[in-house]
Design a protein around this motif. Structure first.
Motif, mmCIF file in Angstrom:
data_model
loop_
_atom_site.group_PDB
_atom_site.id
_atom_site.type_symbol
_atom_site.label_atom_id
_atom_site.label_comp_id
_atom_site.label_asym_id
_atom_site.label_seq_id
_atom_site.Cartn_x
_atom_site.Cartn_y
_atom_site.Cartn_z
ATOM 1 N N SER A 252 -113.758 -35.595 50.382
ATOM 2 C CA SER A 252 -115.026 -35.905 51.032
ATOM 3 C C SER A 252 -116.083 -34.858 50.938
ATOM 4 N N HIS A 253 -115.927 -33.667 50.630
ATOM 5 C CA HIS A 253 -116.713 -32.639 50.480
ATOM 6 C C HIS A 253 -117.519 -32.726 49.008
ATOM 7 N N LEU A 254 -117.025 -33.705 48.048
ATOM 8 C CA LEU A 254 -117.537 -33.732 46.609
ATOM 9 C C LEU A 254 -118.862 -34.587 46.994
ATOM 10 N N GLN A 255 -119.882 -34.337 45.957
ATOM 11 C CA GLN A 255 -121.033 -35.012 45.800
ATOM 12 C C GLN A 255 -120.920 -36.426 44.922
ATOM 13 N N VAL A 270 -114.584 -43.564 41.717
ATOM 14 C CA VAL A 270 -115.841 -44.019 41.214
ATOM 15 C C VAL A 270 -116.840 -43.166 41.670
ATOM 16 N N ALA A 271 -117.715 -42.620 40.602
ATOM 17 C CA ALA A 271 -118.878 -41.654 41.084
ATOM 18 C C ALA A 271 -120.178 -41.753 40.234
ATOM 19 N N GLU A 272 -121.330 -41.442 41.031
ATOM 20 C CA GLU A 272 -122.615 -41.544 40.165
ATOM 21 C C GLU A 272 -122.602 -40.930 38.684
ATOM 22 N N ARG A 273 -122.072 -39.750 38.615
ATOM 23 C CA ARG A 273 -121.945 -39.107 37.377
ATOM 24 C C ARG A 273 -120.394 -38.906 37.076
ATOM 25 N N GLU A 274 -120.215 -38.427 35.800
ATOM 26 C CA GLU A 274 -119.091 -38.379 34.967
ATOM 27 C C GLU A 274 -118.215 -37.265 35.425
ATOM 28 N N GLU A 275 -119.042 -36.083 35.594
ATOM 29 C CA GLU A 275 -118.428 -34.967 35.964
ATOM 30 C C GLU A 275 -118.008 -34.970 37.239
ATOM 31 N N GLN A 276 -118.688 -35.767 38.140
ATOM 32 C CA GLN A 276 -118.160 -35.762 39.695
ATOM 33 C C GLN A 276 -116.885 -36.927 39.685
ATOM 34 N N MET A 281 -111.074 -36.987 40.606
ATOM 35 C CA MET A 281 -109.958 -37.219 39.891
ATOM 36 C C MET A 281 -108.935 -36.016 40.344
ATOM 37 N N ARG A 282 -109.303 -34.756 39.990
ATOM 38 C CA ARG A 282 -108.671 -33.671 40.171
ATOM 39 C C ARG A 282 -108.288 -33.228 41.404
ATOM 40 N N GLN A 283 -109.184 -33.237 42.335
ATOM 41 C CA GLN A 283 -109.001 -32.897 43.728
ATOM 42 C C GLN A 283 -108.311 -34.020 44.792
ATOM 43 N N LEU A 284 -108.320 -35.174 44.432
ATOM 44 C CA LEU A 284 -107.894 -35.902 45.354
ATOM 45 C C LEU A 284 -106.262 -35.820 45.353
ATOM 46 N N LYS A 285 -105.852 -35.810 46.755
ATOM 47 C CA LYS A 285 -104.428 -35.369 47.094
ATOM 48 C C LYS A 285 -103.802 -36.756 47.400
#
Length: 758
Positions: A252-255, A270-276, A281-285
């Protein structure tokens, strides 16, 4: 009005066209036809199209795709020659589901062999129809006109002529393929048989939009997927029912996060930018069920694991008297040969873009199976086939089924959930973990020689635990049940071409243990590894030259010609192998080995690809076990060569890749799945390890063309193994031939020799 008619009009424009529909022979891996006439081009009516537009340009349609083999160029050469236009005026449309026929996946070296002859017939009919129109317009008998270079002209008065464009104007003629149509003689070819530069290279080297990875569409989002922690496991894993919980607050803290999507075991962000998207993906528990159900697939246990898998015998050939002949051999030679699991190891992970709308679904994909993928996506979305358009683009290497279909379905699900186009690229570890592997294989041979040192009996059983690698999202979302899908693909080239007096061949159809599907040389490469290693061993027992010994059991004139050609090419000096062993003090020793094969796709009688024969020169360091393949001589026969440069490039690629597979490559696993997830865990041949390559292309311009995409790889493992025996006097029966394995074999042989001398 059908979708096909609409597509035709858009492509041809300007109104008038001469169109020929040709009916290709349907082979069993082609797709089933649908009852919806608007959904697909029916296999029983139209299987490929050639169209001549009102401006004189030619468009040809083919349901297969170019996987880097150059078929876009070769098919255009065929069309240009037979229809009588310049090569530059022909455009090939490949694999686009809206405008090409469903001819099944691009596999088994089938494109040139299966599609070129009917395509050529269709082009011939267009040319003949133009001569009919021109003869009528010029008021001369049809025998007095000829079609060439985009014109039909009066033979005696060349200035009296009409262009194809003039003749096509106002016409809208459809013809079913006439299989007896008279084709141009080979001697009239302008392009076929000539080294034409590939049409796809310029765009690739100048940075034009070619690769699916570079595709961008307006309003596009970026997605990433999170797979279950059983990378590449098959039906024994709890796929589709393993997700316990997702902590959405963990990101939830990610942009830039647009949405978290999960359906059963399918999870994506799904995000606005690829690095997001990557960071999400890496932080979702996520919490998954524990599972460690894979058997032991380590190299030293692979033989026993494969041997213990349940199987069903399928007899391919069983001569009378085999058991009696086996029981009465003068000298027995029984041997088991083991092939490891391999990665496709594409240089870039699979990528796709999907745009799911209420009335249409567009998917940009690097798939080798556009029409099959279309069916899977229709099932995934509960949509009609005709609503889905797969735009096939170039991708980063494909030697069989990799992750291209999986990532296409990922993109479709994420686009459906967000209502916007979504681009998804797999991470390296996802591609390596979940791509359908080239399967491990166990081949057992029982046989031997009689008192005259001739082969008395030969029995082969081959075990190939592979599946069809169902598009992954269908399993993860529960659209398809996760159950074993046994494929009868282990019998390719399982029956040797030798005239052995008593022969039995059995395919042991085996349920898969990991996600595995077709890969270059499907089962033929391991089967020939066994065939050609075994006969080399027998030739050594008989103390005869291994090539001469093989020739005694052959009656195929093209095989004999091929073998004699490579023998001369490599300046083969006859005699038994390992007849002059190097002194034990010599650290680096040399060896030479021979093997040959013709790749047979056994499901279709008479469907065989090219012949290839290898002579391999190598050195081995007896202190380190390091093998260096110094030079490979290959003679290759694929019948008529449409583009000799294209064939040569395919042979080069086969040699390099198969040398890498034989010397270095093997996928690794633990109890939960694949562990070779990055380049450090999956080494491939380096540039400084490449052999010198000497290729001889056999000339058969009047014979049918055959596939060249796999055949040159098939003799590779046996040729290397036979060269190793020549160098070391040690027989290697398990691929890969790593330094550790070479040293172990040498040490075991030394101990055995010492025990025998006591």
């Amino acid at each position: 009005m059908s979708m096909l008619d609409i597509t035709r009009r858009r492509l041809l424009q300007m109104g008038g066209a001469v169109v020929v529909s040709n009916m290709l022979p349907s082979i069993s891996f082609a797709a089933e036809k649908t009852t919806d006439k608007n959904a697909v081009i029916p296999l029983n009516y139209v299987d490929s199209f050639i169209a001549l537009a009102a401006d004189g340009s030619v468009t040809a349609f083919n349901g297969h795709v170019d996987l880097g083999t150059g078929i876009r160029t070769s098919l255009a050469q065929i069309v240009a020659d037979e229809i009588g236009v310049s090569f530059e005026s022909v455009t090939m449309i490949l694999g686009d589901t809206q405008s090409t026929p469903d001819q099944g996946p691009t596999i088994a070296s089938a494109t040139i062999q299966v599609t070129s002859i009917p395509l050529r017939r269709a082009a011939a009919q267009v040319r003949i129809q133009l001569t009919v129109l021109a003869a009528k317009a010029l008021n001369v008998p049809i025998e007095e006109v000829i079609a060439e270079h985009g014109y039909v002209f009066v033979i005696a008065q060349p200035e009296r002529r009409l262009s194809y464009a003039q003749l096509a104007k106002g016409q809208n003629l459809h013809f079913e393929l006439d299989e007896s149509v008279r084709l141009k003689p080979t001697s009239d070819a302008i392009y076929v048989g000539k080294p034409i530069p590939r049409v796809d290279i310029r765009a690739k080297v100048t940075g034009e939009l070619t690769w699916v990875h570079d595709m961008r569409v307006p309003n596009m989002l970026h997605g990433r997927v999170i797979r279950p922690p059983y990378a590449g496991a098959d039906s024994s894993a709890p796929l589709g029912n393993s997700l316990i919980s997702i902590d959405e607050s963990s990101i939830s803290h990610l942009q830039g996060i647009v949405k978290i999507v999960h359906i059963n075991d399918f999870v994506g962000v799904v995000a606005e930018r690829e690095e997001q998207a990557v960071e999400a993906m890496r932080q979702l528990k996520i919490k998954w069920k524990e599972w460690q159900g894979l058997p032991d697939l380590t190299l030293d246990k692979l033989h026993y694991t494969l041997d213990a898998l349940p199987s069903q015998d399928r007899v391919l050939r069983d001569d009378e008297g085999v058991d009696a002949a086996l029981a009465n051999l003068h000298q027995t030679l029984n041997a088991d040969y083991v092939w490891p699991y391999h990665l496709h190891a594409s240089i870039g992970p699979s990528c796709a873009i999907a745009d799911v709308r209420t009335d249409k679904v567009d998917v940009w994909s690097g798939t080798q199976n556009p029409h099959d993928l279309r069916k899977d996506l229709a099932l995934q979305l509960d949509r009609d086939l005709y609503e889905i358009h797969v735009h096939r683009m170039e991708a980063s290497g494909c030697y069989g089924r990799n992750g291209a279909d999986d990532v296409s379905a990922d993109a479709v699900l994420l686009s459906q959930a967000t209502g916007r186009p979504v681009r998804v690229q797999l991470m390296r570890e996802q591609e390596a973990g979940w791509e359908p592997k080239g399967t491990g294989q166990l081949i057992k041979i029982r046989g031997g020689i009689d008192k005259n040192k001739e082969v008395g009996a030969y029995e082969i059983s081959t075990r190939y635990p592979s599946n069809n690698a169902t598009t992954l999202s269908l399993i993860l979302t529960g659209k398809k049940e996760n159950k074993p899908d046994i494929q009868q693909m282990g019998d390719r080239t399982a029956i040797p071409q030798y005239l052995y007096p008593h022969l039995r061949a059995i395919s042991k159809d085996t349920a898969p243990v990991v996600r595995a599907s077709w890969m270059r040389g499907v089962s033929a490469l391991p089967n020939v590894f066994a065939h050609e290693s075994w006969i080399d061993e027998v030739a050594y027992l008989a103390q005869q030259d291994p090539i001469d010994y093989r020739l005694k059991y052959l009656d195929d004139p093209r095989a004999i010609a091929l073998i004699n050609a490579v023998k001369k090419q490599a300046n083969w000096i006859g005699g038994p192998m390992h007849s002059n062993p190097a002194p034990t003090s010599q650290e680096i020793v040399s060896g030479r080995g021979f093997a040959w094969a013709r790749y047979f796709h056994s499901k279709f009688p008479g469907f065989g690809a090219a012949w290839a024969a290898w002579v391999c020169d190598l050195t081995v360091n007896r202190r380190t076990g390091q093998i260096l393949i110094k030079k490979v001589y290959v003679a290759h026969d694929c019948g008529q060569m449409i583009n000799p440069d294209g064939v040569k490039h395919q042979v080069h690629g086969n040699i390099i890749q198969s040398c890498s597979r034989v010397l270095k490559e093997f996928a690794t696993f633990d109890k939960s799945g694949t562990t070779s997830l990055e380049w450090g865990g999956y080494p491939i041949l380096r540039f400084d390890e490449l052999p010198e390559i000497d290729i001889q292309l056999m000339e058969y311009p009047d014979e049918p063309p055959m596939g060249a995409g796999e055949s040159a790889s098939v003799p590779s493992a046996a040729a290397v193994a036979n060269a190793l025996f020549d160098a070391l006097g040690v027989r290697m029966r398990e691929v890969p031939f790593t330094p550790e394995r070479v040293l172990h074999a040498v040490n075991m042989a030394a101990k055995s020799q010492g025990a025998n001398n006591e």
